[in-house]
Every structure is written in C-alpha cells, then in structure tokens.
Design an enzyme around this catalytic site. Structure first.
Site, mmCIF file in Angstrom:
data_model
loop_
_atom_site.group_PDB
_atom_site.id
_atom_site.type_symbol
_atom_site.label_atom_id
_atom_site.label_comp_id
_atom_site.label_asym_id
_atom_site.label_seq_id
_atom_site.Cartn_x
_atom_site.Cartn_y
_atom_site.Cartn_z
ATOM 1 N N HIS A 63 0.855 -1.190 0.000
ATOM 2 C CA HIS A 63 0.000 0.000 0.000
ATOM 3 C C HIS A 63 0.890 1.239 0.000
ATOM 4 C CE1 HIS A 63 1.035 -0.461 4.228
ATOM 5 N NE2 HIS A 63 0.576 0.756 4.481
ATOM 6 N N HIS A 65 1.363 3.977 2.012
ATOM 7 C CA HIS A 65 1.829 4.782 3.126
ATOM 8 C C HIS A 65 3.347 4.880 3.001
ATOM 9 C CE1 HIS A 65 -1.954 4.256 5.845
ATOM 10 N NE2 HIS A 65 -1.991 5.386 5.163
ATOM 11 N N ASP A 67 6.019 4.692 4.836
ATOM 12 C CA ASP A 67 6.983 3.744 5.385
ATOM 13 C C ASP A 67 7.057 2.459 4.573
ATOM 14 O OD1 ASP A 67 4.348 3.449 6.378
ATOM 15 O OD2 ASP A 67 5.017 2.232 8.063
ATOM 16 N N HIS A 68 6.175 2.309 3.600
ATOM 17 C CA HIS A 68 6.178 1.127 2.736
ATOM 18 C C HIS A 68 6.524 1.445 1.282
ATOM 19 C CE1 HIS A 68 4.208 -1.501 5.781
ATOM 20 N NE2 HIS A 68 3.816 -0.321 6.226
ATOM 21 N N HIS A 141 -7.158 -2.145 6.011
ATOM 22 C CA HIS A 141 -6.341 -1.003 6.427
ATOM 23 C C HIS A 141 -7.056 0.263 5.953
ATOM 24 C CE1 HIS A 141 -2.677 0.546 8.077
ATOM 25 N NE2 HIS A 141 -2.278 1.120 6.953
ATOM 26 N N ASP A 204 0.366 -4.007 6.884
ATOM 27 C CA ASP A 204 -0.624 -3.250 7.633
ATOM 28 C C ASP A 204 -2.062 -3.742 7.444
ATOM 29 O OD1 ASP A 204 1.770 -2.004 7.805
ATOM 30 O OD2 ASP A 204 0.975 0.029 7.602
ATOM 31 N N HIS A 262 7.684 -4.712 11.647
ATOM 32 C CA HIS A 262 6.893 -3.484 11.557
ATOM 33 C C HIS A 262 6.487 -3.003 12.953
ATOM 34 C CE1 HIS A 262 3.460 -0.842 10.430
ATOM 35 N NE2 HIS A 262 4.146 -0.678 9.295
#
Length: 301
Positions: A63, A65, A67-68, A141, A204, A262
């Site tokens: 996805h 976000h 941090d990914h 999520h 997530d 994570h």
C-alpha cells in the site's frame, strides 16, 4: 545452489528509529529476488545487506503509506543507473497508481531498464513463472492494501534407494520422471510426493479473511505486529495487528516459521513481542526481525 531466504532491510513502522530503518524486505527465491515494501532508506540498506539492484526481479508494494513506499524512487533509479539486464515487474494497488508514477519520476534520470507495471485490484494469482505462482489478497487497512503469497508447485522427490532397487540409473531416471512408468515400474514406486514451499507477506492490516488466506499452510509468514497486546484498541483504530493477533493468525493457519516485524517506535524491547506471541500459543519457529537479519526458509519436511 538455490537460495531461499528473507533479507530484512528495515523493520520500523511509520518513522525510522536509531536502530530500525523504514520497512524493506527481500525474498531470495532460487535465482530471483522479490523486494517487498521499500520504505525510505531502502537503497542504503540494500548496500549494507549486500543486495544489488541486479538481484531484483519484482517489487511488491502492499500500500502507499510512506513507510512502505518512499524508497521506490531511489530503488527504481538505482535499477536504471546500474542498467539491470533483465526486466523488473512492479506490483502495487491499482488505486495508488498516481503515487507509483510520482515516485517513479520524482526526479530526472535516464531510463535504461524495462520496468513493467502490473497493478493489483483483486484477489488471486497475479504471476505464474513456472517455478512459483504469486497470489494477492485484500487486507483491512485505512487505505487499500494487499498482501502477497508465493506458492511453489507440488512435485516429486526421487528416492535413490528405490531407484537402485529397480535398477534405474542414468538417463532412465529422467525418462521415468517424464513418462511416469518404465518397464513396469511406476513413478510412485521410486518417488514420493513433495509439497511445494509457501511464503506469505502480510503488512498493515486488522484481523481479516485476507490475512488468513495468505498465511494458510505457509512455511514462512512475514507479518506486521505493530503493537503489543495491551495496545489492541490503538491497533484496531489504525488498522494494525498486535503481537498476539499476528501469532494467532500463524497458529490457526499452520505456519511453520513466523517472522514478526513493523514495530511501533513506542517500543524499545523486542523480547516482549516474542513473549506475547508465545503466550498466544504459537510454538513453531519464531523470529522477531531486526534490520539486516537473514532468515532462511525452513527445510522441507
């Protein structure tokens, strides 16, 4: 020799810490490399881990976000700078294509590599290489998110002692594998079923059917455990799992090796994640991931 291992490039959720980089995970699968969720700093973590751009065949983003995915810009530019000689395929949620395109063209560079985009918008098989199939399933999520599952085809293991007992040697071994029978001896007489290995990557998400579908029967499950159990309300609110919940997914799904990762920056002691996972009943192999760790897939049963 074939290598099947997980190379952990980063384990932090939301923000990096002194000891945890943003997410990043490389699955080495025989001669291929699949990079999952390259967060900010992934290119440097690859250098520290001895991973080259040439090692990458696929990039799988769960996805969008940061941090990914914020590491996509650097990784894609490095693939082109190093003139990787083979095509690279990128999978990501189709609804986030605008984010992928922005990251891909965040700055000016010379494109030298065939980067194929294969967005995901439904559960099911998204690639079949012959050596494995790559599956996706929708997770729960706040933004659209998909997990990934790699499945090796089932096969047969030849048994040398049975081959010898039937006098089958040399080219005849290949012949009985191809034809299924040789001079009245069947393939079943000289071999046994070999279950294909399975790997899942679940980031997530709250508890959901997709997480269980991905984890089912896996030899290795890499799964987020952002929060400890006492912060379960926060986990549900923000679309995440606790250590105990992640362990129960693994337990209920028959996972052999559980890799927790994570982690929220609020926690500094990793041992508590292992304790809560064990308290939840998971008694298989368990790894609390840390940056630059290498985790081999379990040996076949």
């Amino acid at each position: 020799m074939s290598v099947r291992e997980l190379v952990v490039l980063g384990t932090a959720s939301q923000v990096p810490t002194r000891h945890r980089n943003h997410n990043g995970y490389l699955l080495r699968w025989d001669g291929e490399g699949i990079l999952f969720d390259p967060g900010e700093g992934t290119q440097r973590q690859m250098l520290r881990a001895g991973v080259a751009a040439h090692d990458l065949n696929r990039i799988c983003v769960t996805h969008f976000h940061g941090d990914h995915s914020l590491g996509l810009a650097g990784v894609i530019q490095r693939i082109n700078l190093d003139k990787v000689p083979h095509p690279v395929t990128a999978h990501y949620p189709r609804s986030g294509r605008r984010f992928f395109d922005r990251l891909r063209y965040a700055t000016a560079y010379r494109e030298t590599v065939d980067l194929t985009q294969a967005p995901v918008d439904t559960d099911g098989v998204i690639a079949d290489t012959g050596g494995y199939t790559l599956h996706t399933a929708r997770l729960s999520h706040p933004v659209e998110s998909y997990g990934y599952r790699l499945v090796e085809p089932d096969g047969r293991r030849m048994l040398p002692e049975r081959l010898a007992a039937h006098g089958i040697t040399g080219p005849d071994v290949g012949r009985i594998q191809r034809e299924g029978v040789l001079d009245g001896v069947s393939l079943d007489d000289v071999s046994e079923f070999r279950r294909g290995q399975r790997f899942a990557f679940v980031m997530d998400t709250r508890l959901c059917d997709g997480a269980y579908a991905l984890a089912d029967g896996c030899d290795m499950l890499v799964i987020e455990s952002t929060f400890l159990d006492e912060d379960g309300e926060l986990a549900a609110e923000h679309g995440h799992l606790t250590a105990g919940q992640a362990a129960r997914v693994a337990l209920d799904s028959g996972v052999r090796h559980l890799v927790l990762t994570h982690f929220s920056q609020r926690y500094t002691e990793p041992d508590e994640f292992e304790r809560q996972a064990r308290d939840a009943g998971f008694d298989g192999e368990l790894t609390v991931a840390h940056d630059l760790l290498r985790v081999p897939l379990p040996k076949r049963r």
